[in-house]
Design an enzyme around this catalytic site. Structure first.
Site, PDB file in Angstrom:
ATOM      1  N   LYS A  35     -36.683 -80.979 -12.073  1.00 19.80           N
ATOM      2  CA  LYS A  35     -36.411 -80.643 -13.477  1.00 19.80           C
ATOM      3  C   LYS A  35     -34.902 -80.663 -13.743  1.00 19.80           C
ATOM      4  O   LYS A  35     -34.107 -80.658 -12.797  1.00 19.80           O
ATOM      5  CB  LYS A  35     -37.011 -79.276 -13.811  1.00 19.80           C
ATOM      6  CG  LYS A  35     -36.438 -78.132 -12.999  1.00 19.80           C
ATOM      7  CD  LYS A  35     -37.306 -76.884 -13.110  1.00 19.80           C
ATOM      8  CE  LYS A  35     -36.691 -75.749 -12.321  1.00 19.80           C
ATOM      9  NZ  LYS A  35     -37.622 -74.620 -12.155  1.00 19.80           N
ATOM     10  N   TYR A 255      -3.808 -69.360 -19.995  1.00 22.92           N
ATOM     11  CA  TYR A 255      -4.126 -68.769 -21.297  1.00 22.92           C
ATOM     12  C   TYR A 255      -4.333 -67.265 -21.185  1.00 22.92           C
ATOM     13  O   TYR A 255      -5.000 -66.784 -20.271  1.00 22.92           O
ATOM     14  CB  TYR A 255      -5.408 -69.385 -21.851  1.00 22.92           C
ATOM     15  CG  TYR A 255      -5.222 -70.753 -22.461  1.00 22.92           C
ATOM     16  CD1 TYR A 255      -4.410 -70.933 -23.570  1.00 22.92           C
ATOM     17  CD2 TYR A 255      -5.887 -71.852 -21.931  1.00 22.92           C
ATOM     18  CE1 TYR A 255      -4.257 -72.188 -24.142  1.00 22.92           C
ATOM     19  CE2 TYR A 255      -5.755 -73.113 -22.502  1.00 22.92           C
ATOM     20  CZ  TYR A 255      -4.936 -73.270 -23.607  1.00 22.92           C
ATOM     21  OH  TYR A 255      -4.791 -74.506 -24.171  1.00 22.92           O
TER      22      TYR A 255
HETATM   23  C1  LIG Z   1     -37.822 -74.339 -10.772  1.00 23.95           C
HETATM   24  C2  LIG Z   1     -39.154 -74.125 -10.179  1.00 23.95           C
HETATM   25  C3  LIG Z   1     -39.373 -74.380  -8.816  1.00 23.95           C
HETATM   26  C4  LIG Z   1     -38.241 -74.715  -7.871  1.00 23.95           C
HETATM   27  O1  LIG Z   1     -37.460 -73.560  -7.724  1.00 23.95           O
HETATM   28  P1  LIG Z   1     -36.198 -73.514  -6.703  1.00 23.95           P
HETATM   29  O2  LIG Z   1     -35.821 -72.083  -6.654  1.00 23.95           O
HETATM   30  O3  LIG Z   1     -35.144 -74.362  -7.325  1.00 23.95           O
HETATM   31  O4  LIG Z   1     -36.674 -74.053  -5.408  1.00 23.95           O
HETATM   32  C5  LIG Z   1     -40.659 -74.272  -8.332  1.00 23.95           C
HETATM   33  N1  LIG Z   1     -41.679 -73.913  -9.146  1.00 23.95           N
HETATM   34  C6  LIG Z   1     -41.506 -73.636 -10.463  1.00 23.95           C
HETATM   35  C7  LIG Z   1     -42.657 -73.223 -11.290  1.00 23.95           C
HETATM   36  C8  LIG Z   1     -40.235 -73.724 -11.019  1.00 23.95           C
HETATM   37  O5  LIG Z   1     -40.051 -73.434 -12.309  1.00 23.95           O
END
Ligand SMILES: *Cc1c(COP(=O)(O)O)cnc(C)c1O
Length: 322
Positions: A35, A255
């Site tokens: 994702k 800054y």
């Molecule tokens: C993002 C996600 C994962 C992977 O999680 P990580 O902590 O990045 O390994 C797995 N399952 C679901 C449902 C997620 O939303």
């Protein structure tokens, strides 16, 4: 030579990490969560490499990501959409050959309805909420679930899954509680494959692996939990030094003058900043490294530049000095 920095992404490191996780969780299947464009590293470039290494199950959050990933992968792979079925989009998921993770009875009915009306048996994953209250069928919805035999006429149910909230804290009792809750709820789907582990879950031991694991972060070399396998670094960021200067006590930096030197210091200004994605929240607390020496960020990160403390380095330790 013309840029402020170089970000390097190693597909080879991602493949090494996937293989290590695959070996760790075997005989469970090791999927890949891609994702958010593979956590920013480029899903369409990395997915074919993972496929070549043997990965066949992929997860994204959104249907648009799924459609793009589908085009980058051969047909014998499966692309799942974690955020579920967006209302009114079932036909598009089916056309694009995406497998929705059904997160509510409404989504289940919509997907089932399409399968029935088009006389097809559509693949689906069911998510159960085991404690996180984010996605998945609630215990109440589970009680009004139609019998699985009835659902299975039109749906090819592949997997029942849930997600861990505290997997990165191995001693947190929530992990065992969620696992127990998941196993109880999954009894409604006898014979179905099961999955609960994200990256942190992979490191919690075999009782969390079930039939399929879904690592994301660990594939890309990230862990916040104690990893039980070494992970290869998939991302490095090199920044160009645009200036080096010596300052005296009571001189301010950046800054807002948020840093003020208490003694003489040597500073370097880097040619990257928050416009490059270097977080502004690292102002005054983040660090960079040179040959293993930690070089703290001083004051605020600017848009295209960041000042670091290089007092720890030998005078001729950096090159080319400007
Ligand atoms: C993002 C996600 C994962 C992977 O999680 P990580 O902590 O990045 O390994 C797995 N399952 C679901 C449902 C997620 O939303």
């Amino acid at each position: 030579m013309l840029d402020g920095g170089v970000l390097r992404i190693s597909a080879g490191a991602v493949v090494i990490n996937w293989r290590r996780l695959r070996d760790l969780v075997a005989p469970a299947e090791c999927a890949a969560v891609m994702k958010a464009d593979a956590y920013g590293l480029g899903a369409e470039r990395l997915a074919p490499e993972l496929y070549a290494a043997g990965c066949r199950s992929f997860f994204v959050a959104l249907p648009a990501e799924g459609i793009a990933l589908r085009q980058a992968l051969p047909d014998d792979s499966v692309v799942h959409v974690l955020n579920g079925l967006m209302p009114g989009t079932a036909a598009e998921y089916a056309t694009a050959n995406l497998v929705p993770v059904l997160n509510s009875l409404t989504q289940l009915r919509e997907w089932h309805g399409l399968a029935q009306s088009s006389a097809r048996r559509l693949p689906a994953v069911i998510q159960i909420d085991s404690g996180m209250s984010r996605m998945g069928l609630s215990p109440e919805e589970m009680r009004s679930l139609p019998p699985i035999e009835e659902l299975s006429i039109h749906l090819d149910l592949r997997l029942v899954m849930s997600h861990l909230a505290c997997g990165d804290e191995p001693d947190n009792p929530a992990n065992g509680e969620q696992r127990h809750c998941f196993m109880e709820a999954a009894k409604a789907f006898p014979g179905l494959q099961r999955s609960i582990a994200n990256s942190a879950g992979c490191f919690l031991g075999p009782e969390f692996h079930f039939d399929l694991c879904r690592p994301g972060a660990a594939l890309y070399g990230l862990t916040i939990s104690p990893a039980s396998v070494p992970l290869a670094c998939a991302v490095t960021l090199d920044a160009r030094i645009t200036q080096i200067r010596q300052i005296e006590a009571n001189t301010s930096v950046g800054y807002g003058y948020t840093f003020r030197a208490t003694g003489p210091m040597r500073l370097a200004t880097l040619g990257i900043g928050y416009a490059d994605g270097w977080p502004r929240s690292a102002s005054g607390k983040g660090a960079t490294w040179f040959d293993g020496t930690r070089l703290p960020i001083l004051g605020r990160v600017s848009m295209d530049s960041t000042v670091i403390d290089i007092s720890e380095l030998p005078r001729d330790g950096l090159f080319p000095a400007i």
